[in-house]
Design a protein around this motif. Sequence first.
Motif, mmCIF file in Angstrom:
data_model
loop_
_atom_site.group_PDB
_atom_site.id
_atom_site.type_symbol
_atom_site.label_atom_id
_atom_site.label_comp_id
_atom_site.label_asym_id
_atom_site.label_seq_id
_atom_site.Cartn_x
_atom_site.Cartn_y
_atom_site.Cartn_z
ATOM 1 N N TRP A 104 0.843 -1.192 0.000
ATOM 2 C CA TRP A 104 0.000 0.000 0.000
ATOM 3 C C TRP A 104 0.878 1.241 0.000
ATOM 4 O O TRP A 104 1.961 1.259 0.592
ATOM 5 C CB TRP A 104 -0.878 0.038 1.249
ATOM 6 N N SER A 105 0.400 2.298 -0.643
ATOM 7 C CA SER A 105 1.067 3.592 -0.558
ATOM 8 C C SER A 105 0.899 4.149 0.848
ATOM 9 O O SER A 105 -0.029 3.763 1.580
ATOM 10 C CB SER A 105 0.481 4.559 -1.582
ATOM 11 N N PRO A 106 1.774 5.049 1.284
ATOM 12 C CA PRO A 106 1.678 5.592 2.649
ATOM 13 C C PRO A 106 0.338 6.238 2.976
ATOM 14 O O PRO A 106 -0.100 6.214 4.124
ATOM 15 C CB PRO A 106 2.820 6.617 2.691
ATOM 16 N N ASP A 107 -0.339 6.823 1.972
ATOM 17 C CA ASP A 107 -1.634 7.443 2.228
ATOM 18 C C ASP A 107 -2.803 6.493 2.023
ATOM 19 O O ASP A 107 -3.966 6.873 2.204
ATOM 20 C CB ASP A 107 -1.809 8.691 1.365
ATOM 21 N N GLY A 108 -2.522 5.246 1.626
ATOM 22 C CA GLY A 108 -3.571 4.252 1.461
ATOM 23 C C GLY A 108 -4.406 4.384 0.204
ATOM 24 O O GLY A 108 -5.367 3.631 0.013
ATOM 25 N N LYS A 109 -4.043 5.304 -0.693
ATOM 26 C CA LYS A 109 -4.841 5.516 -1.898
ATOM 27 C C LYS A 109 -4.487 4.550 -3.027
ATOM 28 O O LYS A 109 -5.292 4.322 -3.932
ATOM 29 C CB LYS A 109 -4.668 6.955 -2.385
ATOM 30 N N TYR A 110 -3.280 4.030 -2.968
ATOM 31 C CA TYR A 110 -2.802 3.210 -4.080
ATOM 32 C C TYR A 110 -2.196 1.902 -3.579
ATOM 33 O O TYR A 110 -1.806 1.773 -2.422
ATOM 34 C CB TYR A 110 -1.749 3.969 -4.899
ATOM 35 N N LEU A 111 -2.102 0.959 -4.498
ATOM 36 C CA LEU A 111 -1.389 -0.293 -4.271
ATOM 37 C C LEU A 111 -0.345 -0.445 -5.365
ATOM 38 O O LEU A 111 -0.586 -0.068 -6.523
ATOM 39 C CB LEU A 111 -2.343 -1.484 -4.335
ATOM 40 N N LEU B 32 6.190 -7.219 -14.778
ATOM 41 C CA LEU B 32 5.606 -5.881 -14.699
ATOM 42 C C LEU B 32 5.357 -5.447 -13.261
ATOM 43 O O LEU B 32 5.115 -6.271 -12.378
ATOM 44 C CB LEU B 32 4.283 -5.845 -15.471
ATOM 45 N N VAL B 33 5.386 -4.139 -13.065
ATOM 46 C CA VAL B 33 4.955 -3.504 -11.825
ATOM 47 C C VAL B 33 3.704 -2.701 -12.154
ATOM 48 O O VAL B 33 3.670 -1.980 -13.157
ATOM 49 C CB VAL B 33 6.046 -2.569 -11.259
ATOM 50 N N LYS B 34 2.686 -2.846 -11.337
ATOM 51 C CA LYS B 34 1.460 -2.091 -11.558
ATOM 52 C C LYS B 34 1.129 -1.240 -10.331
ATOM 53 O O LYS B 34 1.335 -1.675 -9.203
ATOM 54 C CB LYS B 34 0.280 -3.026 -11.883
ATOM 55 N N ILE B 35 0.648 -0.039 -10.597
ATOM 56 C CA ILE B 35 0.132 0.837 -9.554
ATOM 57 C C ILE B 35 -1.369 0.940 -9.751
ATOM 58 O O ILE B 35 -1.844 1.265 -10.846
ATOM 59 C CB ILE B 35 0.793 2.224 -9.608
ATOM 60 N N TRP B 36 -2.116 0.640 -8.678
ATOM 61 C CA TRP B 36 -3.571 0.559 -8.735
ATOM 62 C C TRP B 36 -4.196 1.654 -7.887
ATOM 63 O O TRP B 36 -3.681 1.992 -6.817
ATOM 64 C CB TRP B 36 -4.063 -0.782 -8.187
ATOM 65 N N ASP B 37 -5.328 2.173 -8.333
ATOM 66 C CA ASP B 37 -6.174 3.003 -7.498
ATOM 67 C C ASP B 37 -6.937 2.056 -6.568
ATOM 68 O O ASP B 37 -7.711 1.204 -7.030
ATOM 69 C CB ASP B 37 -7.145 3.810 -8.360
ATOM 70 N N ALA B 38 -6.714 2.180 -5.268
ATOM 71 C CA ALA B 38 -7.256 1.206 -4.314
ATOM 72 C C ALA B 38 -8.775 1.292 -4.177
ATOM 73 O O ALA B 38 -9.405 0.321 -3.749
ATOM 74 C CB ALA B 38 -6.600 1.389 -2.948
ATOM 75 N N GLU B 39 -9.384 2.411 -4.522
ATOM 76 C CA GLU B 39 -10.836 2.531 -4.412
ATOM 77 C C GLU B 39 -11.542 1.983 -5.642
ATOM 78 O O GLU B 39 -12.486 1.207 -5.538
ATOM 79 C CB GLU B 39 -11.220 4.002 -4.190
ATOM 80 N N SER B 40 -11.077 2.371 -6.810
ATOM 81 C CA SER B 40 -11.745 1.957 -8.039
ATOM 82 C C SER B 40 -11.222 0.636 -8.571
ATOM 83 O O SER B 40 -11.907 -0.033 -9.359
ATOM 84 C CB SER B 40 -11.576 3.032 -9.111
ATOM 85 N N VAL C 247 -6.074 0.321 -12.921
ATOM 86 C CA VAL C 247 -4.625 0.394 -13.073
ATOM 87 C C VAL C 247 -4.253 1.814 -13.463
ATOM 88 O O VAL C 247 -4.683 2.328 -14.498
ATOM 89 C CB VAL C 247 -4.110 -0.590 -14.133
ATOM 90 N N VAL C 248 -3.459 2.464 -12.619
ATOM 91 C CA VAL C 248 -3.013 3.837 -12.877
ATOM 92 C C VAL C 248 -1.794 3.841 -13.792
ATOM 93 O O VAL C 248 -1.713 4.627 -14.739
ATOM 94 C CB VAL C 248 -2.689 4.558 -11.551
ATOM 95 N N HIS C 249 -0.830 2.974 -13.498
ATOM 96 C CA HIS C 249 0.373 2.844 -14.321
ATOM 97 C C HIS C 249 0.774 1.377 -14.413
ATOM 98 O O HIS C 249 0.655 0.628 -13.434
ATOM 99 C CB HIS C 249 1.555 3.622 -13.717
ATOM 100 N N THR C 250 1.269 0.985 -15.569
ATOM 101 C CA THR C 250 1.961 -0.285 -15.740
ATOM 102 C C THR C 250 3.411 0.037 -16.035
ATOM 103 O O THR C 250 3.711 0.704 -17.039
ATOM 104 C CB THR C 250 1.358 -1.120 -16.876
ATOM 105 N N LEU C 251 4.310 -0.389 -15.166
ATOM 106 C CA LEU C 251 5.721 -0.025 -15.241
ATOM 107 C C LEU C 251 6.506 -1.212 -15.798
ATOM 108 O O LEU C 251 6.541 -2.286 -15.199
ATOM 109 C CB LEU C 251 6.243 0.362 -13.853
#
Length: 241
Positions: free
Chosen positions: A56-63, A71-79, A82-86
């Motif tokens: 989890w991100s420090p603010d809890g908004k993302y995973l 691959l590395v993926k960044i997710w919006d934890a509420e919706s 996928v925000v970014h695929t790295l």
Amino acid sequence: MKDVLGLGWVFATDYSPDGRRLAVAGPSVLYIINADSYEIEQQLFGHTHGIYAVRWSPDGKYLASGSVDTLVKIWDAESGRVVHTLDGHNALVTSVAWSPDGRYLASGGDFTTVIWEVETGAFITRLPSADAASVAWSGDGRYLAVGTIFPSLQIWDTTTWELVRELLGYGSRVASVAWSPDHRYLASGNDGGIVLWEVGTWNLWRTIRTPGVVHGVAWSPNCKQLASDRWVWDPATGDLL
């Protein structure tokens, strides 16, 4: 390991900063689970192979998640979007770590460590010779610890991205790393034990012998307990609690 939530095989888990949700990673699916009822709130699909890292991100908004699919993926934890695929690794990603301010992400695996800017998903740098089995950002943001498979524990300055120190003496890969909340110590797990280092001097503080590979280490908020897989230790004495 086999999980207790009826999800099949679980490769990585992480609690949200507020403790209300649990991210559980398995074969190609990322679950978000209610930490009180243990009910599945979301199933996140996007990886094509086993997910070996989730944080989890420090603010809890993302995973952030890392997978055998490279691959590395960044997710919006509420919706669950996928925000970014790295895409910067050539083989499996075994570890991810957020900077304390949430601006950067480190991902480790395939004999390398990559640093990313979270907002844009931009590649920042690749750390040379950092064959990462585990990565962890210090709580004050000054250092990135990289546990390698050769084995050693590398300490990187996050301002210059220069190697500060390489801590040696391990008998196997450094499978887990964790900074103490008071910024005084760094715990690392390998095959047969936990090695504790003093931050700044990088002197060996204590070695705790344990059976098997220490896949995970975690400090209590008051720094008086250190958990490793199935055991909890007193870091000041090395005694089993």
